[in-house]
Motif scaffolding. Structure first.
Motif, mmCIF file in Angstrom:
data_model
loop_
_atom_site.group_PDB
_atom_site.id
_atom_site.type_symbol
_atom_site.label_atom_id
_atom_site.label_comp_id
_atom_site.label_asym_id
_atom_site.label_seq_id
_atom_site.Cartn_x
_atom_site.Cartn_y
_atom_site.Cartn_z
ATOM 1 N N LEU A 63 0.647 -1.164 0.048
ATOM 2 C CA LEU A 63 0.009 0.316 0.077
ATOM 3 C C LEU A 63 0.793 1.208 0.054
ATOM 4 O O LEU A 63 1.909 1.277 0.742
ATOM 5 C CB LEU A 63 -0.924 -0.095 1.123
ATOM 6 C CG LEU A 63 -1.746 -1.192 1.383
ATOM 7 C CD1 LEU A 63 -2.584 -1.088 2.778
ATOM 8 C CD2 LEU A 63 -2.725 -1.285 0.435
ATOM 9 N N THR A 64 0.638 2.268 -0.860
ATOM 10 C CA THR A 64 1.381 3.454 -0.794
ATOM 11 C C THR A 64 1.433 4.318 0.558
ATOM 12 O O THR A 64 0.577 4.109 1.415
ATOM 13 C CB THR A 64 0.709 4.354 -2.033
ATOM 14 O OG1 THR A 64 -0.539 4.601 -1.331
ATOM 15 C CG2 THR A 64 0.715 3.985 -3.214
ATOM 16 N N GLY A 65 2.727 4.501 1.086
ATOM 17 C CA GLY A 65 2.904 4.974 2.053
ATOM 18 C C GLY A 65 3.285 4.027 3.472
ATOM 19 O O GLY A 65 3.435 4.491 4.312
ATOM 20 N N VAL A 66 2.993 2.607 3.325
ATOM 21 C CA VAL A 66 3.285 1.737 4.213
ATOM 22 C C VAL A 66 4.368 1.076 3.898
ATOM 23 O O VAL A 66 4.641 0.217 2.996
ATOM 24 C CB VAL A 66 1.993 0.895 4.284
ATOM 25 C CG1 VAL A 66 2.048 -0.022 5.377
ATOM 26 C CG2 VAL A 66 0.744 1.602 4.398
ATOM 27 N N THR A 67 5.673 1.433 4.585
ATOM 28 C CA THR A 67 6.617 0.859 4.540
ATOM 29 C C THR A 67 7.434 0.084 5.488
ATOM 30 O O THR A 67 8.685 -0.656 5.339
ATOM 31 C CB THR A 67 7.816 2.057 4.140
ATOM 32 O OG1 THR A 67 7.807 2.938 5.222
ATOM 33 C CG2 THR A 67 7.313 2.913 2.881
ATOM 34 N N THR A 68 6.861 -0.002 6.574
ATOM 35 C CA THR A 68 7.425 -0.733 7.885
ATOM 36 C C THR A 68 6.431 -1.797 8.125
ATOM 37 O O THR A 68 5.116 -1.439 8.002
ATOM 38 C CB THR A 68 7.677 0.023 8.797
ATOM 39 O OG1 THR A 68 6.618 0.536 9.375
ATOM 40 C CG2 THR A 68 8.829 1.193 8.470
ATOM 41 N N LYS A 69 6.686 -2.710 8.982
ATOM 42 C CA LYS A 69 5.918 -3.972 9.560
ATOM 43 C C LYS A 69 5.107 -3.119 10.686
ATOM 44 O O LYS A 69 3.915 -3.499 10.752
ATOM 45 C CB LYS A 69 6.602 -4.885 10.093
ATOM 46 C CG LYS A 69 5.813 -6.068 10.782
ATOM 47 C CD LYS A 69 6.866 -7.162 11.681
ATOM 48 C CE LYS A 69 5.811 -8.199 12.116
ATOM 49 N NZ LYS A 69 4.556 -8.059 12.641
ATOM 50 N N GLU A 70 5.450 -2.045 11.283
ATOM 51 C CA GLU A 70 4.681 -1.585 12.334
ATOM 52 C C GLU A 70 3.569 -0.735 11.740
ATOM 53 O O GLU A 70 2.508 -0.806 12.040
ATOM 54 C CB GLU A 70 5.860 -0.688 13.335
ATOM 55 C CG GLU A 70 6.822 -1.549 14.058
ATOM 56 C CD GLU A 70 8.004 -2.072 13.354
ATOM 57 O OE1 GLU A 70 8.586 -2.987 13.566
ATOM 58 O OE2 GLU A 70 8.337 -1.588 12.099
ATOM 59 N N ALA A 71 3.814 -0.093 10.425
ATOM 60 C CA ALA A 71 2.755 0.598 10.012
ATOM 61 C C ALA A 71 1.634 -0.089 9.295
ATOM 62 O O ALA A 71 0.648 -0.196 9.390
ATOM 63 C CB ALA A 71 3.557 1.505 8.885
ATOM 64 N N ALA A 72 2.290 -1.439 8.840
ATOM 65 C CA ALA A 72 1.234 -2.472 8.594
ATOM 66 C C ALA A 72 0.524 -3.054 9.424
ATOM 67 O O ALA A 72 -0.966 -3.303 9.359
ATOM 68 C CB ALA A 72 1.984 -3.445 7.554
ATOM 69 N N ASP A 73 1.115 -3.307 10.720
ATOM 70 C CA ASP A 73 0.585 -3.757 12.141
ATOM 71 C C ASP A 73 -0.828 -2.938 12.337
ATOM 72 O O ASP A 73 -1.767 -3.457 12.607
ATOM 73 C CB ASP A 73 1.365 -3.955 12.979
ATOM 74 C CG ASP A 73 2.119 -5.345 12.813
ATOM 75 O OD1 ASP A 73 1.716 -6.170 12.092
ATOM 76 O OD2 ASP A 73 3.026 -5.177 13.580
ATOM 77 N N THR A 74 -0.690 -1.475 12.114
ATOM 78 C CA THR A 74 -1.530 -0.726 12.530
ATOM 79 C C THR A 74 -2.907 -0.682 11.699
ATOM 80 O O THR A 74 -3.877 -0.183 12.169
ATOM 81 C CB THR A 74 -1.146 0.819 12.795
ATOM 82 O OG1 THR A 74 -0.641 1.343 11.249
ATOM 83 C CG2 THR A 74 -0.046 0.946 13.704
ATOM 84 N N LEU A 75 -2.712 -1.212 10.562
ATOM 85 C CA LEU A 75 -3.845 -1.244 9.822
ATOM 86 C C LEU A 75 -4.566 -2.617 9.745
ATOM 87 O O LEU A 75 -5.605 -2.514 9.010
ATOM 88 C CB LEU A 75 -3.462 -1.072 8.129
ATOM 89 C CG LEU A 75 -2.623 0.393 7.858
ATOM 90 C CD1 LEU A 75 -1.969 0.281 6.688
ATOM 91 C CD2 LEU A 75 -3.486 1.375 8.096
#
Length: 168
Positions: A63-75
């Protein structure tokens, strides 16, 4: 009818480089990447979707703007919506689930018997979850031409001929 339709959901992160596990609710699962950008339910966030590869239960996707595992986890748990005008037109007698939810349900005699609360599919065909006034538990109604002969989206209603004993 709403201006957006839920086409998928994020099941969590996949790997450590910001990919997500994406569940597609589309008839052709890969088509989810063509309806973008997809937005959150409230419309406050949106992402272009690139499918990386199929994985168990969906796709690994970026997904655009999602570059880390932590950012992906929040979604995790975020449902993804596409504008209705980007979705394909449906043939007669096919409906987007979102259009059926909250329709009034009438019996063949014209008496209102409830409202559609959800559309479920556990592998053997669609079921309409009907909330009947005065009943705690919803009724599951098979969504077949025989049981639901009429769907009138313009009038916000459908006509059902439930099997004997189902509505008691």
């Amino acid at each position: 009818m709403s201006e957006t339709v839920c086409v998928g959901a994020i099941a969590g992160s996949f790997g450590v480089r910001g990919e997500v596990r994406l569940k597609s609710f589309c008839a052709e699962p890969e088509a989810i990447a063509t309806y973008g950008p997809l937005s959150s339910e409230d419309g406050k966030a949106s992402w272009a979707v690139t499918l990386a590869r199929p994985v168990k239960g969906g796709f690994a996707a970026r997904l655009t703007g999602v570059t880390t595992k932590e950012a992906a986890d929040t979604l995790r748990g975020v449902r993804l919506y596409a504008p209705r005008d980007r979705l394909p037109a449906l043939p007669d007698d096919e409906f987007y689930h979102a259009d059926l939810i909250d329709l009034a349900v009438f019996d063949t005699g014209g008496v209102e018997i409830g409202r559609v609360r959800a559309v479920l599919n556990h592998g053997a065909g669609d079921l309409l979850e009907i909330q009947v006034p005065g009943q705690k538990a919803p009724v599951l109604l098979p969504f077949t031409r025989e049981v639901v002969p009429t769907v009138d989206l313009g009038a916000g209603r459908l006509v059902a001929d439930p099997p004997e004993g189902l509505m008691e």
